[in-house]
Each structure stands twice: as structure tokens, then as C-alpha cells.
Scaffold this motif. Structure first.
Motif, PDB file in Angstrom:
ATOM      1  N   ARG A 233       0.695  -1.049   0.127  1.00 29.31           N
ATOM      2  CA  ARG A 233       0.050  -0.068  -0.033  1.00 29.31           C
ATOM      3  C   ARG A 233       0.784   1.208   0.050  1.00 29.31           C
ATOM      4  O   ARG A 233       0.321   2.268  -0.066  1.00 29.31           O
TER       5      ARG A 233
ATOM      6  N   THR B 292      -9.670  -3.248   8.664  1.00 27.46           N
ATOM      7  CA  THR B 292      -9.001  -2.072   8.973  1.00 27.46           C
ATOM      8  C   THR B 292      -7.567  -2.098   8.668  1.00 27.46           C
ATOM      9  O   THR B 292      -7.194  -3.314   8.388  1.00 27.46           O
ATOM     10  N   ASN B 293      -7.021  -1.250   8.539  1.00 28.80           N
ATOM     11  CA  ASN B 293      -5.505  -1.402   8.163  1.00 28.80           C
ATOM     12  C   ASN B 293      -4.706  -1.839   9.065  1.00 28.80           C
ATOM     13  O   ASN B 293      -3.370  -2.244   8.930  1.00 28.80           O
TER      14      ASN B 293
ATOM     15  N   GLN C 246     -17.329   9.298   4.898  1.00 36.18           N
ATOM     16  CA  GLN C 246     -16.195   9.254   5.628  1.00 36.18           C
ATOM     17  C   GLN C 246     -16.267   8.208   6.613  1.00 36.18           C
ATOM     18  O   GLN C 246     -15.328   7.683   7.136  1.00 36.18           O
TER      19      GLN C 246
ATOM     20  N   GLN D 210     -13.564   5.201  10.414  1.00 29.19           N
ATOM     21  CA  GLN D 210     -13.195   6.231   9.436  1.00 29.19           C
ATOM     22  C   GLN D 210     -12.797   5.230   8.214  1.00 29.19           C
ATOM     23  O   GLN D 210     -12.183   4.563   8.104  1.00 29.19           O
ATOM     24  N   ARG D 211     -13.500   5.630   7.108  1.00 27.39           N
ATOM     25  CA  ARG D 211     -13.264   5.191   5.756  1.00 27.39           C
ATOM     26  C   ARG D 211     -11.582   4.928   5.635  1.00 27.39           C
ATOM     27  O   ARG D 211     -11.192   3.955   4.892  1.00 27.39           O
ATOM     28  N   SER D 212     -11.161   6.033   5.774  1.00 24.28           N
ATOM     29  CA  SER D 212      -9.649   5.985   5.508  1.00 24.28           C
ATOM     30  C   SER D 212      -8.657   5.192   6.151  1.00 24.28           C
ATOM     31  O   SER D 212      -7.815   4.597   5.753  1.00 24.28           O
ATOM     32  N   ASP D 213      -9.327   4.557   7.417  1.00 25.99           N
ATOM     33  CA  ASP D 213      -8.873   3.465   7.981  1.00 25.99           C
ATOM     34  C   ASP D 213      -8.814   2.035   7.547  1.00 25.99           C
ATOM     35  O   ASP D 213      -8.520   1.130   8.078  1.00 25.99           O
TER      36      ASP D 213
END
Ligand code: HEA
Ligand code: HEA
Ligand code: CUA
Ligand SMILES: [Cu+2]
Lengths: 254, 619, 266
Positions: free
Chosen positions: A130, C124-125, C142, C181-184
Motif C-alpha cells: 500500500r 481495518t488497516n 467518511q 473512518q473509511r480512510s482506516d
């Protein structure tokens, strides 16, 4: 050497001769078989043509020579299999060098190669796909201290003379193949898999890495090079090449 | 000819037959949507021959690119190419890499699935097997027609795929994932109308067709054998078709499953064959990951290795028929050939991973597959030996079918023998994916199988049409073909050993220079091979002329022009719907030629024995 | 010459043509599903640690479906026996039941598919995988608001829920959504084939199986309706036909008997 006559390039690795050896024997074997069969075959066609032999024999050949010949063929094949082919492979698989060898990751992509050396600490930095960017093509995680001295280069793999290379081949996208005929090695570069190969280059110079698996429209021009150089030059190369971004940039990477 | 001793010849004049059949059939019932196995066989034959020609034409263009990279083909061929596939794929008549890949993949696909298999199984199997087993038709005539009428749309889908944006499938006939899954994905991606998806759909349709055909074939052979036709009296050709049908029946479905999975990967965004962490073109590929590219290869080769025996077994069957007939003596070692064929059929399911030695195999797995691969060469050696030894003691007539059948043997021999260096994984390292592999299998399928197909066409043509093809044109077809085939494929071994790899759209030359130093001294062969290929195309002209000319003008023949012994020659010529005028009874083995004490040199299997009753025991 | 053994058995093989044909067809079907089952094994063995779900599917409807198929295997045999005995009414009854049962199977299967569309999962990341239902109101570009399942199918999800419970962030009944959070997130989707390789193979196999069931329904319905005319004109062949579709139907059941434990229980 029949195989050299037929076009095999000279061997430039310390281990390749076993493969050449088997290749040589197998080719003598099939050529001898073919010639033997062909002589019999053409003699039959000539001897038993209708003009010469107007009346066919119902019984045909009575002798069992064909059975003997077949048993002979099988015996030779088994001998080659057990005596050469399987042991050669076993050595290739089992003796992947871990100490005293130069570790490299060969990472294929459409349409080229990236070579990843662990640098002076001998440890590969952590990777995370990533994190891939244009300037970080293999997604090294710069927060890992081991990655700081890693060396990543494009298309030309430098290798020291007479030193075992412990290569792990992989790919970022589709399947490629690391094929270096001069060293008698070839292995698929498959995404998600780190395939091992190893050999010892024994001659200075530049050698081709051919992509041996269809990988898209640039497959035919996907070229890599192994550059075999002296140990000193190699050490200097590892020292001089810095792939990690400068400290300032580092902080801005998430 | 003094052959007309068998009673069926009394019916050669066709006046008195066909009346007891049903009412007059309309043209389209008789020739288009016919359920008669002979008509369907001929439909298969003509369609498959056209596909064979198309597969060859694609290769004609590819060979131009290999010989003269990045130049437009002369005499309007280049312009025609651009007109057909568009400026993007063929800029100014030159082949792009994508177009080369697409033609290569489609050459392989068309040759294997649309030309040779339909010709060998659909045409010859359909036409000859019911006749040879003494049946009125296939067991399920409607299914038989359905099989052709699914084959044709399958082929049409493949043809359409040439004209969709981005061109036909271009990931090799092997369609290795992830390349195949990601191919054509772009801004203008249409979920269905793109090369790879159409390829998958076409394959699914073709697999279905072959499934129908193979069920039908097996049932016909098991259930419809004539009285007295015991298993060991079956012509070898029938055995070959029998084993072939089993291979098709059992090997194709896993590819069907794999095809569905790849379709899902392309259309539903699944990750069957897609591992985690793909970065394509610098972009992270949007998918869940967790799949395996090797899974595709296993499923593909599980089919494709048995499939290659599908390409060769019917050919061996034809050669056996023709050789026996033209040596005027029985096949030598008929029984060992039958057992070898059965053995080959079984073992062919256990060798598939010899195409995958370099994917990172351990010692155990690779030893297993090497061993099975070596084992499977044994039945081939036995079959070929039997065929060659069958020549011994014969009285060999060199007519056109025989020439092709005889030439088949050393050609198959060369192809088979060069399989052995490939089979050892250690030597496979050097040879894998090079032209050595291309040479290996083309020797088997081109001067091998194609020649056997030609032999079969020349041999059974009189039965299908009542006329013989011209011997002169036949020989004019044979000799140049033989020489030119070798001109194309022999240099491939030298190139392969030198490291020239397959699927190079450049022919190994970039900007006038060899891209790879090692291959330098082997590239000069390219133009020689290409010229051989184009001349080979010219050499087919006598055949095409012969094929159509003889239909109406060829020499008229009786029911058994080759003085043969198997049942198909016991029908009127051409055979009417229902084939036999009266139910045939078989009294002896298939190849009773030159039986001592008989007054003629062939004793048809349907002829009642004159001497004693003991022959009747097996009824 | 007519084609022999369309109705009667060939003496030396003991089979009539259609029966042999069906057996061969089923052999190829075994290879088809065999290919998929081996794909299942391959994918499962190759799955990254903790990424293969355990018992993520609801067993109840599948169990009912299993029962339905078992019962239908009895009714279809009864319908064949009825033809053999010359009882058309009884044939119609049992065949009708079989068709209804098969349709019920398809109905329940569709319901199961339908529930999957509304079931979500995310990763999740930090490689935590949580499954549950969406809180539509709180989910936007978001944020993903997910009401977690009680029984998390993934190890990481279980651990995550335990820590949340301990921290008091959710109640034991956990009906309130957890916000991400979508970014996570590295992955977020409903349980469609693309969600992961398990759902990919689940949907592929069950859909292929369902297609077989639907195909069988069409054929059975034909024999129940217009096809049953043959009962009067050629009863022996009609009985053969019922026997042959019966074979097919038994095969379809058998596939399910394998699918059920493999997809729902293991
Ligand atoms: C009809 C087709 C056919 C047949 C019959 C065969 C037969 C065999 N094949 Fe081949 N093969 C293919 C078609 C075929 N193959 C294709 C299409 C590919 C490439 C696919 C791709 O990648 O696209 C391939 C690839 C291929 C590979 C993988 C190469 C690679 O990609 O690295 C291997 C490796 O083991 C192999 C081995 C063999 C062997 C051992 C046989 C054996 O069965 C051969 C046995 C026969 C003999 C041993 C001959 C015996 C004869 C004599 C002893 C006497 C002869 C002389 C006279 C009569 C005068 N083949
Ligand atoms: C059965 C299979 C089959 C057959 C018969 C052939 C036949 C031929 N093949 Fe092909 N080939 C493959 C299967 C086959 N091939 C496969 C699977 C590949 C790999 C594809 C891939 O990479 O994915 C391949 C790849 C391949 C390559 C390598 C391309 C590359 O890797 O870049 C080359 C190169 O020269 C080639 C050449 C030829 C030639 C010159 C013929 C010639 O022998 C053709 C001869 C044809 C004829 C002689 C036609 C006769 C027809 C008639 C006479 C018609 C008459 C019509 C009527 C009467 C109506 N083939
Ligand atoms: Cu990379 Cu081919
Ligand atoms: Cu193979």
C-alpha cells in the motif's frame, strides 16, 4: 557437445554444468532412438513396398525385438530420472544458500525488473504494497530501520563474481519468469509468492534476463541484465546507492 | 475392380433405397438441421477446416511480424489488417504487441478447440464411428445435432471477439491469471464485450458442446455395436475415439469450473485467482485478494494435458486404419495398442503439472509429475512401435492417404521424443517457454495430427461423396507440405536451445538488433521459418481445389474402393439415412487382410465365413 | 436401421441408452463440482491467517433445505414407482410434491442470498475484520457505522469485540453501531462474491447448484404436465425417462449433501 552444436549458449555459472550434462545425454538418447527408428522405418517402406512385395504376410513380425527395445527405452529413462533429474532438482530446492550468499529480491512488473538488496545490514526492510509510489516502487516501509540502507535498482542486477546469489523472485502484478539461460536458471515470478533460485556466476560480463512468461503487450521487450562484477566494485555499488529518501522527506510519508 | 463380391454392392445404384424412409425431407432438414450423423459429421468437417484455415491465417500474420518486425505486410495484407482490427491494434498495417498476443492466443485456441478437436472428434468420430460399429446413427441423434449447434455459436463468439474494442483474448491460449483477469480493464471497459470475457463465454459454450458429443460417442460405442462386434473386434479407430470421449468427458468440466471462476473474477470482482497485494501499473488493484494464480494453472492443465491426447488419439486411430488397409495386413500388436491406449487415457490425468515445473515446486511433487510423465511416454512408444512394425511384411501401397499416414509416424516420433527433455524438470529449466516447446508440440499436432486428418479425409472421402479425390493433386499436396512443415518447425529446436522464447511479438529483434545477446545466432531462422509457413499455405491450394473439385468431378467409386475390411465399407455409397440396408453381423476382427487360404487379400469383417462354423462362436 | 435399446436394456451391458448417457453425464458433473471443491480446498488452505470465516452462514435455512431435498428424494422415487405400477394419479401427486419441494429449496436459497446483500464486513488497516449490519443513517462518505454481529466469524473481529466490551464502548447486546473512518479501512463491502474468497466460492458453488435445481424443476414440470402424455402412448419409455431424471435429481441432492457441511459447518 551436441547441445552446443544445436544452439545452447555457454554456461556462465558454477552449477549449470549438471543441467548441461543431462541435456546432453537426453539429446544423444533421443537422437539415437530417432535414427534407429528411422533406419528401421525407411527400410520397411523400401523393403515392403507393393512393387517389391506384392503379397503381404498375414503374421507380420514374429520376433520380440520391439519389446526388448521398449524395455531398453524405459530403462534408460528411469535411469536418467532417478540418477540425474530428480537429484539435480533436489539440490536446487534444498540447497538454497542462507549464509555466505548475496541475497537479492528480483521483483518483476509490467515490463521490467526491480532488484532489491538488503544493503549493508544484510536485512531486507519491511514492505507494504500500500506504500507503493513512483519513487518507492516496491513499497518499502521507511519507518523500518532495516529499510534505510536497502538498495533498489531497476533492470540491471549487479552480482559479484564467484559468489553465490540467493535470489527470491516475485512479481507485483502478473506472472513473469526470471529466465537467465546463461546461468541455466529460470523461475516464475508470481505475485504473492517468493520463489527461490540460486547460482554462482563464474565469469565477468553482462548476461540476459529474459521474461519467460507472457505478461502483456510488452512481454517481448521486457529485458533485464545480470552484470557480473568484481567483489570490490559490488561493495562499492551497495555503499554508494541510496534508495531511501532523505530524512526530511521521510517524515512526510504517512 | 474385382472387389464386388459382397452383397451390398448390389445396391450401389441408389434407385431402390430411401423409400422406406420417412417422407421427403426439406433441404434445411436434410442439410442444415439434420440429425443424421453423417451430415453432422460433414458440417463439423467443413466448419473445422475453415477454422483451421483461419488459425493458419492468423499465424501467417504473426510469422510476418516475427520475420520482419515492425513493418507492414506488403501486397495490401497490412492494409487489410488495419481495416479489419483498426488503427489502434494495427497502426499503419504493423502489428502491435497487443495484436500479436491476441492473434497468438486465438491461434492456439482456434487450432485446439475449434479446428483439430472438432475435426478429429466431431467430424471423423461422428461420421465414421457409427458406421464402423454397424449402427444406424449415433445413440442420441438430436443431441448430436445440438452438439454441433452449440459448437458453432461457440466459434462465432470467438470470432466476434476479434472485433470488440481491445481485440480478442490476448493472454495466451492458457489464459494465465492474473494477466487474463486484469486484461482489457480500462476506462472503456465493457463487462461482456471484451476479448477475455468473450473467450471465457465461448469456451463455456464449446465445453458444453463437447460434453454432449462425448456422452453420445460413448453410448454409441457401448450400446450400438453390431452383432458379433465384440470389444476386441473393434477397429482401433473406435477404441481411440472411445478413450478420447472419456478424456473430453472428464477433463473438460474442471476447466468449465475454472472458466466460471475466472468469469466471476472479471465480472463480479472476486479474487479466485488474484493474490493479495497486486499493484498494476503503479495502482493498487481494487479487490479483496486471497486467491491463487496457481489454482488456475492447476485447473487449466488438468484439462489441457488430457486435451493434448485428445489431439493425438483420433489421429493415431486414423493412421492405424489407413496403415492396415494399405499394407494389406493386420495391425501388429492390436491388443497391446488397445491396452496402451486405455492406460494412456488413465495416466493422462496425472501428469498435468509438468507444465508447471518452474512455478516453485518442491522435490516430492516434481518427482511425482516427472515420473508420471515418463510413464506416460511408454504407451506412446508402444503404439508408435506397433504402427511402425505393422509395416513389416506388408505389401505397401503408397496412395495419398498412406503417404500422409506414413509421414505421420516420424513426425509424431520427433514431437514425442522432444517431449522427453521437457519432461525432466532439470532440463525443462533451460527449455521451458522457449520455441523448443513450440517445436515439440507442433511436430505432434501439425505434421502429426494435421497429416493424419488429411489421411483420413483422403481415405473416407469416397465413402462420404461416392468419389475419390485426385491422386495427382494429393501427391502435389503431400510432398511440399511435408518438406515445408519441417522447414517451419525444425529450426524451433535450435532457437529454443538458444533461449529464443515464445510469445515474443518482436521475434527477438528490436530496432534491427537482437534484444538478447544469447539468442543472436539463432534469429536468422525466423525469416526462413516464415517463408516456409507461407509456402505451406500455397501448398494447401491443391488440397482445397481437390476437395471441392472431386465433390462433383472426382472418379466415381463403388462401395469399397480401398478393398477394406471394416464395417463402414459395407454400406451403400454415400450411405443413406440409417446407413445399413440390413443389420450387419460381424464375424471376425477388424483387420483381416491377406488371410492365408483366402482367395482375395482382404476378408471383410461382415462376410459370412465359408469354411467352418467355429468362427461363429463369438456371436 | 432404427436405433436400438432406446427402451429395453442391451443384454450384455444391462442398460438402455439414456440411462448410460445419464450416468456418463453425471460422471462429468462429478468432475465439474470436483473442480470447484478442490478450488475450495486450495483457497482455504491458501487463505491468509484469520481471513477464512468460520460458520459465517446461517445454518437454519440450509438445514431446512437439506431436509427438503432428502424428502424430495423419496417423493421422486415414489413417482417413478407409480409409473411402473401404472398409477397416473399417484405419479402426478408425487411428482407435483417433488416440484414443490424443489421450488421451496430455491425460495429459501433466494432468501439466504437476499440476507447476504444486507450483511457487511470490513477490514481495518490493522487487519481487524468486523462483520455486522450497517447503520444507514450514520454511514456516509467518511464514516462506516456498523452494528457488529454477536458472533464474529473472524478471530480478529472476536478479539476486537471483546476489547470493546471490556472498555464499555458497546453493550453486551451491542445494538449501537461502531464507527470506522473509511480512510482506516482497507476493505469494506457487503457479503457479495467479491467480499472474500469464501463468499466467492460460496456463491459460485451454490448458484451453480441452484441452476441445476432450476433446470431439474423445468424438466420435472414438463414430465408432470405435457410430457405425461407419454404415460399412455409408451409407458415403458416414460418410466425410463422418469428414472433418468430421477438419477439426475439424486445427484443434485448429493451435491447439496456435500455443500451443506463444507460451506455451513466446517
Ligand atoms: C498432441 C499433443 C501432445 C502430445 C501427444 C504430447 C506428448 C508429450 N508431451 Fe507435450 N505438449 C503439448 C502437446 C503434446 N504433448 C503442448 C500443446 C504443449 C505446450 C502447451 C503450452 O504451454 O502452450 C506441451 C508441452 C509439454 C511440456 C511442458 C513444456 C514446458 O512448457 O515447459 C512437457 C513437459 O514435460 C511435455 C511433455 C510431453 C511428453 C513427455 C509427451 C509424451 O507423451 C510423448 C511420448 C512419445 C514418444 C516418446 C515418441 C515415441 C516414438 C519413438 C520412440 C520412435 C519415433 C521414431 C520413428 C517412428 C521413426 N509437453
Ligand atoms: C492443434 C493445434 C495447433 C496447430 C495445428 C498449429 C499449427 C501451426 N502453428 Fe501453432 N500453436 C498452437 C497450436 C497449434 N498450432 C498453440 C496451442 C500455440 C500456443 C499459443 C499461445 O502461445 O498461447 C501455438 C503457437 C504457435 C507459434 C508460436 C507463436 C509465439 O509463441 O509467438 C507458432 C510460430 O510459428 C505457430 C505456428 C504454427 C504453424 C505454422 C502451424 C501450421 O502447421 C498450420 C498448418 C495449417 C494448415 C496446413 C491449414 C490447412 C487447412 C486447410 C487446407 C483448409 C482447407 C479448407 C477447406 C477445404 C474448407 N504456432
Ligand atoms: Cu514479463 Cu513476460
Ligand atoms: Cu502435458
Amino acid at each position: 557437445m551436441i547441445t552446443t552444436f544445436l544452439g545452447l549458449p555457454p554456461d556462465a555459472s558454477a552449477e549449470g554444468f549438471v543441467i548441461d550434462h543431462l541435456l546432453e545425454i537426453v539429446h544423444w538418447f533421443i537422437i539415437a532412438l530417432f535414427i534407429g527408428w528411422a533406419i528401421f522405418f525407411f527400410y520397411m517402406l523400401w523393403r515392403f513396398r507393393a512393387g517389391k512385395n506384392p503379397k503381404a504376410q498375414y503374421a507380420g513380425l514374429k520376433s520380440h525385438m520391439s519389446t526388448h527395445a521398449e524395455i531398453g527405452v524405459v530403462a534408460i529413462e528411469v535411469l536418467l530420472l532417478l540418477g540425474l533429474a530428480i537429484p539435480i532438482w533436489a539440490v536446487q530446492v534444498k540447497e538454497f544458500p542462507t549464509v555466505g550468499a548475496i541475497p537479492v529480491h528480483a521483483i518483476a512488473y509490467q515490463f521490467g525488473w526491480q532488484f532489491h538488496y538488503p544493503g549493508e545490514d544484510g536485512v531486507f526492510g519491511r514492505q507494504n504494497f500500500r506504500l507503493t509510489t513512483g519513487s518507492n516502487p516496491i513499497g518499502l516501509d521507511w519507518t523500518d530501520p532495516a529499510s534505510k540502507d536497502d538498495v533498489v535498482v531497476m533492470n540491471t542486477m549487479k552480482a559479484p563474481l564467484n559468489k553465490k546469489l540467493a535470489i527470491r523472485v516475485t512479481s507485483k502484478d502478473v506472472i513473469h519468469n526470471f529466465s537467465a539461460p546463461s546461468f541455466r536458471v529460470s523461475k516464475d515470478a508470481i505475485p504473492g509468492i517468493m520463489n527461490p533460485i540460486w547460482f554462482t556466476p563464474i565469469r565477468l560480463g553482462e548476461y540476459d534476463i529474459i521474461c519467460g512468461q507472457l505478461c502483456g503487450s510488452g512481454h517481448g521487450v521486457m529485458k533485464g541484465t545480470v552484470e557480473v562484477i568484481n567483489q570490490e566494485d559490488f561493495d562499492a555499488f551497495i555503499k554508494a546507492t541510496k534508495s531511501a529518501p532523505a530524512e526530511a522527506q521521510l517524515s512526510s510519508i504517512p | 475392380m474385382e472387389t464386388n463380391i459382397n452383397h451390398s454392392n448390389a445396391h450401389t445404384s441408389h434407385d431402390d433405397q430411401g423409400h422406406h424412409e420417412h417422407q421427403e425431407l426439406k433441404f434445411w432438414q436434410k442439410y442444415i438441421f439434420s440429425v443424421d450423423h453423417k451430415v453432422i459429421g460433414i458440417q463439423y468437417a467443413i466448419t473445422a477446416l475453415l477454422f483451421l484455415l483461419l488459425g493458419f491465417a492468423l499465424m501467417g500474420y504473426m510469422r510476418y511480424q516475427l520475420a520482419y518486425p515492425d513493418t507492414a505486410a506488403p501486397y495490401g495484407f497490412g492494409k487489410a489488417l488495419t481495416a479489419l482490427v483498426g488503427q489502434e491494434m494495427a497502426p499503419d498495417g504493423k502489428m502491435s504487441g497487443a495484436l500479436y498476443n491476441s492473434f497468438g492466443a486465438m491461434h492456439g485456441t482456434i487450432m485446439v478447440f475449434l479446428a483439430i478437436v472438432p475435426l478429429a472428434v466431431g467430424a471423423f468420430g461422428n461420421f465414421v464411428v457409427p458406421l464402423q460399429v454397424g449402427a444406424g446413427d449415433m445413440a442420441f441423434p438430436k443431441l448430436n445435432a445440438a452438439s454441433y449447434w452449440t459448437y458453432l455459436p461457440g466459434g462465432v463468439i470467438m470470432l466476434i471477439s476479434f472485433f470488440v474494442p481491445g481485440g480478442a483474448a490476448k493472454s495466451g491460449w492458457t489464459s494465465y491469471a492474473p494477466l487474463s483477469v486484469i486484461s482489457d480493464h480500462g476506462p472503456a471497459f465493457h463487462p461482456i464485450m471484451n476479448g477475455q470475457t468473450l473467450w471465457l463465454i465461448g469456451m463455456t459454450v464449446l465445453i458444453f458442446s463437447s460434453l454432449l458429443g462425448s456422452v453420445n460417442m460413448i453410448v454409441t460405442i457401448v450400446q450400438l455395436r453390431a452383432k458379433g462386434l465384440t470389444w476386441m473386434r473393434l477397429p482401433y479407430f473406435v477404441w481411440a475415439q472411445f478413450v478420447t470421449a472419456f478424456l473430453l468427458l472428464l477433463a473438460f468440466p474442471p476447466l468449465q469450473a475454472a472458466g466460471v471462476m475466472q468469469l466471476m473474477d472479471r465480472i463480479a470482482g472476486t479474487s479466485f485467482f488474484m493474490p493479495t497485494g497486486l499493484v498494476v501499473n503503479g495502482q493498487i488493484w481494487d479487490h479483496s485478494g486471497g486467491g491463487s494464480p496457481l489454482l488456475w494453472q492447476h485447473l487449466f492443465w488438468f484439462l489441457a494435458h488430457p486435451e493434448v491426447y485428445v489431439l493425438i488419439l483420433p489421429a493415431l486411430g486414423i493412421v492405424a486404419e489407413v496403415v492396415s488397409n494399405n499394407t494389406r495386413k493386420p495391425i501388429w500388436g492390436y491388443k497391446s495398442m488397445v491396452y496402451a491406449t486405455l492406460f494412456l487415457g488413465v495416466v493422462s490425468f496425472t501428469v498435468w503439472a509438468h507444465h508447471m515445473y518452474l512455478t516453485g515446486m518442491g522435490t516430492k511433487v516434481s518427482s511425482f509429475f516427472q515420473t508420471t510423465t515418463i510413464i506416460i511416454s511408454i504407451p506412446s512408444v508402444i503404439i508408435l512401435s506397433c504402427l511402425v512394425i505393422s509395416l513389416y511384411g506388408g505389401s505397401i501401397r503408397f496412395n495419398t492417404p498412406m503417404l500422409f499416414a506414413v509421414a505421420f509416424m516420424p513426425m509424431f516420433g520427433l514431437g514425442g521424443l522432444t517431449g522427453i527433455p521437457l519432461a525432466f524438470n532439470a532440463t525443462n529449466i533451460v527449455l521451458h517457454d522457449t520455441y523448443y516447446v513450440i517445436g515439440h508440440f507442433h511436430y505432434i499436432v501439425a505434421p502429426g495430427t494435421i497429416f493424419a486428418m488429411f489421411a483420413g479425409i483422403y481415405y473416407w472421402y469416397p465413402k462420404a461423396t461416392g468419389r475419390k479425390m485426385s491422386e495427382f493433386l494429393g501427391k502435389l499436396h503431400f510432398w511440399p507440405s511435408l518438406i515445408l512443415m519441417n522447414g517451419i518447425f525444425m529450426p524451433m529446436f535450435f532457437q529454443g536451445l538458444a533461449g529464443v522464447h515464445r510469445r515474443w511479438h518482436t521475434g527477438g529483434v528490436v530496432n534491427g538488433e537482437a534484444l538478447f545477446e544469447v539468442t543472436k545466432h539463432a534469429l536468422h531462422w525466423n525469416s526462413f521459418m516464415s517463408w516456409s509457413a507461407w509456402l505451406l499455405a500455397v501448398a494447401q491450394i491443391p488440397f482445397i481445389i481437390n476437395f471441392f473439385w472431386a465433390w462433383k468431378r472426382g472418379e466415381k467409386v463403388g462401395d469399397n474402393p480401398w478393398e477394406a475390411t471394416t464395417l463402414e465399407w459395407n454400406t451403400p455409397t454415400p450411405p443413406p439415412h440409417g446407413n445399413f440396408l440390413k443389420e450387419p453381423i460381424v464375424y471376425r476382427g477388424p483387420y483381416e487382410y491377406s488371410v492365408p487360404g483366402e482367395d482375395k487379400d482382404f476378408t471383410p469383417s461382415w462376410e459370412e465365413p465359408k469354411k467352418s462354423k467355429t468362427d461363429l462362436v463369438n456371436l | 436401421m432404427d436405433i436400438p435399446y432406446t427402451v429395453n436394456n442391451r443384454p450384455d451391458t444391462g442398460l438402455y441408452n439414456a440411462k448410460l448417457g445419464m450416468w456418463l453425464f453425471l460422471a462429468s458433473e462429478v468432475m465439474l463440482f470436483g473442480g470447484l471443491f478442490s478450488a475450495y480446498i486450495f483457497l482455504r488452505l491458501g487463505a491468509d491467517d484469520g481471513m477464512w470465516p468460520h460458520q459465517i452462514l446461517d445454518v437454519k435455512p440450509a438445514f431446512i433445505n437439506t431436509m427438503i431435498l432428502i424428502i424430495s428424494s423419496v417423493t421422486i422415487v415414489q413417482s417413478w414407482a407409480a409409473v411402473k405400477m401404472g398409477n397416473l394419479k399417484k405419479f402426478k401427486l408425487y411428482m407435483g410434491m417433488t416440484i414443490l419441494l424443489a421450488s421451496a429449496f430455491v425460495g429459501i436459497k433466494s432468501y439466504e442470498y437476499y440476507t447476504k446483500v444486507h450483511h457487511y464486513g470490513l477490514i481495518t488497516n490493522t487487519r481487524i475484520q468486523v462483520t455486522g449490519y450497517l447503520d444507514q443513517d450514520k454511514t456516509n462518505d467518511q464514516v462506516v457505522a456498523i452494528i457488529p454481529d454477536k458472533h464474529q466469524a473472524f478471530e480478529s473481529g472476536k478479539k476486537f469485540m471483546e476489547t470493546k466490551l471490556e472498555a464499555g464502548a458497546v453493550s453486551a447486546g451491542h445494538h449501537e453501531p461502531i464507527l470506522f473512518q473509511r480512510s482506516d479501512l482497507v476493505w469494506f463491502s457487503n457479503f457479495m462474491p467479491r467480499y472474500n474468497t469464501f463468499f466467492a466460492i460460496y456463491f459460485t458453488m451454490t448458484a451453480l447448484h441452484a441452476l441445476h435445481v432450476i433446470g431439474a424443476i423445468v424438466v420435472l414440470a414438463y414430465f408432470w404436465g405435457p410430457g405425461s402424455k407419454m404415460f399412455h402412448t409408451n409407458r415403458a419409455q416414460f418410466a425410463n425417462r422418469i428414472e433418468v431424471v430421477g438419477l439426475f435429481w439424486h445427484f443434485v441432492e448429493l451435491v447439496w449433501i456435500f455443500l451443506f457441511p463444507v460451506l455451513y459447518l466446517l
